[in-house]
Design a protein around this motif. Structure first.
Motif, PDB file in Angstrom:
ATOM      1  N   PRO A  93      48.655  63.587  46.557  1.00 55.83           N
ATOM      2  CA  PRO A  93      47.986  65.141  46.607  1.00 55.83           C
ATOM      3  C   PRO A  93      47.137  65.554  47.887  1.00 55.83           C
ATOM      4  O   PRO A  93      47.886  66.226  47.950  1.00 55.83           O
ATOM      5  CB  PRO A  93      47.039  64.774  45.804  1.00 55.83           C
ATOM      6  N   THR A  94      46.594  64.047  48.674  1.00 55.11           N
ATOM      7  CA  THR A  94      46.316  64.982  49.844  1.00 55.11           C
ATOM      8  C   THR A  94      46.768  65.665  50.782  1.00 55.11           C
ATOM      9  O   THR A  94      46.510  65.873  51.270  1.00 55.11           O
ATOM     10  CB  THR A  94      45.327  63.570  50.162  1.00 55.11           C
ATOM     11  N   MET A  95      48.131  64.345  51.009  1.00 55.13           N
ATOM     12  CA  MET A  95      48.421  64.776  52.140  1.00 55.13           C
ATOM     13  C   MET A  95      50.085  65.926  51.664  1.00 55.13           C
ATOM     14  O   MET A  95      50.034  66.821  51.942  1.00 55.13           O
ATOM     15  CB  MET A  95      49.639  63.754  52.199  1.00 55.13           C
ATOM     16  N   LEU A  96      50.331  66.558  50.101  1.00 58.79           N
ATOM     17  CA  LEU A  96      50.766  67.309  49.694  1.00 58.79           C
ATOM     18  C   LEU A  96      50.237  68.554  50.034  1.00 58.79           C
ATOM     19  O   LEU A  96      50.342  69.979  50.756  1.00 58.79           O
ATOM     20  CB  LEU A  96      51.037  67.379  48.159  1.00 58.79           C
ATOM     21  N   ILE A  97      48.995  68.759  49.514  1.00 55.52           N
ATOM     22  CA  ILE A  97      47.458  69.778  49.613  1.00 55.52           C
ATOM     23  C   ILE A  97      48.327  70.108  51.295  1.00 55.52           C
ATOM     24  O   ILE A  97      48.693  71.784  52.050  1.00 55.52           O
ATOM     25  CB  ILE A  97      46.645  69.519  49.598  1.00 55.52           C
TER      26      ILE A  97
END
Length: 521
Positions: A50-54
């Motif tokens: 999620p951190t990379m996707l955000i």
């Protein structure tokens, strides 16, 4: 037709008991636990996604077909936590039915499918479904991974080896951050997907839990597996320990079978041996989820807002490094210091870290996630150091604590399902804390949220002082007797087998009376 196995059967009486070095005993358990830990590395990879996707789905990349608004971003940062409890509810049943090893192999396949879905996603719902699947799979792994470590390790090694779980998750998170910095997120997803397939093969080389095999009355296989785990020794060397485990488990199984198919089977969940440890685990989950998950999920955004002294993506990698260092130090310190003292120390460190970060954000005028501020270049190292210190102290104990004690504090007859219920509760707490973050920032500002985290961490010192017993170096039997009210754990770190364990090994109860309940049938 195969003859029925018994606790006594199939042992070669001519075999001579041989001493096995402590190093060899430790090594066997370390190998088994670390093969299991590869699955937790995979879970860490899913937490880093999620951190990379955000940072990639806010519309900054014109070639990216998937773009999310603020509401979509908030779901992206929390949806996987919402689905974890569903997996947790099934986790205990799966672990007790399929066994610990086979359950972990099934979970590897599910993780692989989720990473493939990430890679091929063309619409936002594909990502949300992949998040849901990784969360569900993460819930499934709770009981088999936690219980496997607890059941195969000696009391003196259990705390340190249980602590490696947090290190494995932290390694997974950091690897995902590094891959996300070097590769496009879809390439990162397919690289991540190769790891659960590797773990599927590795799990074939470590033994199933002797506890589970004894509960299935596979006594000879249980003997062989226990001998593997105690330094690849002969069966005679582990016979005394095997008989102790066997007597206790069979007595509990007999009692459980008497309550089967009736409301009495639920009585274990209303006894102090479940209620007291469950409440303690819930408190530790509240403390673990006030800040640490948010730091990971919103790391890139937070570093950009605070204008830290290095690139935000590189700073995020440092968060992963700090978490790994904290986890490694936990493995080293948990045995000499114990869980209680480490918990007090880390709560204080986290509280100070959030306090300083909040003061800095307030001083440069960062009140929400939309603020554009110019930080003073002479002091822009302060938020970097304070956030890294939060990550370090969190993984030094606070974030790890509920996962370490969860496998210790419940009696064996309900351990599978109780661990699943506890983990499910923990992830509901994690979902609520992540999902509410943006709303809290709107209500009390970003510095206000950081100060709230600081206050909760500080109050946690006093709460843990009152409710958390020292379980380090104590046997599972001692811990169960403590919560049952038949004995009391002191707050010293156990280094030697206690009188209680000596009595148990000789079938004597706490009053010094021969305990026929543990005699062999």
């Amino acid at each position: 037709m195969r003859s029925k196995e018994t606790c006594d059967g199939n042992l070669d009486n001519s075999e001579v008991k041989k001493e096995v070095s402590k190093l060899r005993i430790c090594l066997a358990q370390i190998v088994a636990v670390n093969v299991k830990n590869v699955l937790l590395v995979v879970y860490g990879l899913t937490l880093g996604m999620p951190t990379m996707l955000i940072s990639n789905l806010t519309g900054s990349d014109k070639d990216e077909p998937i773009v999310l608004d603020d509401d979509g971003i908030s779901w992206l940062g929390s949806l996987n936590f919402l689905s974890v409890p569903i997996g947790c509810l099934i986790s205990g049943t799966m672990a007790s039915t399929l066994g610990r090893i086979r359950s972990m192999q099934v979970i590897c396949i599910l993780f692989f499918g989720a990473f493939l879905l990430y890679y091929s996603a063309s619409q936002s719902w594909h990502l949300f479904f992949a998040l849901f699947l990784t969360g569900f799979s993460g819930g499934l792994l709770e009981a088999p991974t936690l219980i496997y470590t607890v059941e195969i390790t000696d009391a003196n090694l259990r705390g340190a080896l249980c602590s490696t779980s947090s290190a494995a998750i932290a390694i997974g998170v950091m690897v995902c951050f590094i891959l996300g910095t070097v590769f496009p997120w879809r390439v990162m997803a397919i690289i991540n997907g190769s790891i659960p397939i590797t773990e599927l093969a590795l799990l074939m080389f470590i033994p199933e839990s002797p506890y589970w095999l004894i509960s299935r009355k596979e006594f000879q296989r249980a003997r062989k597996n226990l001998a593997w785990l105690r330094g690849w020794c002969g069966l005679a060397s582990i016979e005394e320990e095997f008989q102790n485990i066997c007597n206790k488990l069979l007595a509990e199984q007999q009692q459980s079978s008497e309550n089967k198919c009736s409301l009495n089977s639920l009585k274990g969940y209303f006894k102090s041996t479940f209620v007291k440890p469950y409440l303690i685990v819930c408190v530790t989950f509240v403390l673990a989820n006030f800040g640490t998950p948010q730091i990971n999920v919103y790391a890139v955004k937070l570093f950009e807002l605070l204008k830290v002294s290095i690139n935000a993506y590189y700073a995020t990698i440092l968060v992963g490094v700090a978490e790994i260092l904290g986890s490694i130090l936990l493995i080293i310190l948990v045995k000499p210091m114990g869980k209680r003292r480490l918990s007090f120390t880390t709560q204080l460190g986290i509280s100070i870290g959030f306090l300083i970060t909040g003061i800095y954000a307030y001083n440069i005028g960062v009140l929400n996630f939309e603020t554009t501020a110019v930080a003073n270049s002479d002091y822009n190292w302060i938020p970097l150091v304070s956030i890294l210190s939060i990550a370090f102290f969190s993984y030094l104990m606070t974030f790890s604590l509920p996962w370490i004690i969860m496998g210790e504090v419940y009696p064996s007859d309900i351990r599978d399902n109780a661990s699943g219920i506890s983990a499910g509760t923990g992830y509901i707490i994690a979902f609520l804390s992540n999902k509410c973050l943006l709303s809290l920032v709107e209500e009390i500002t970003l510095p206000g949220v950081l100060w709230l985290y600081s206050v909760v961490a500080f109050l946690g010192i006093f709460v843990l002082y009152l409710i958390l017993p020292e379980t380090e170096g104590k046997s599972l039997f001692e811990i169960t007797e403590h919560f049952a009210g038949r004995a009391k754990l002191d707050n010293k770190v156990g280094k030697k087998a206690s009188k209680l364990i000596h009595d148990f090994a000789n079938n004597v109860n706490c009053d010094g009376v021969a305990n026929k309940g543990f005699n062999e049938s």
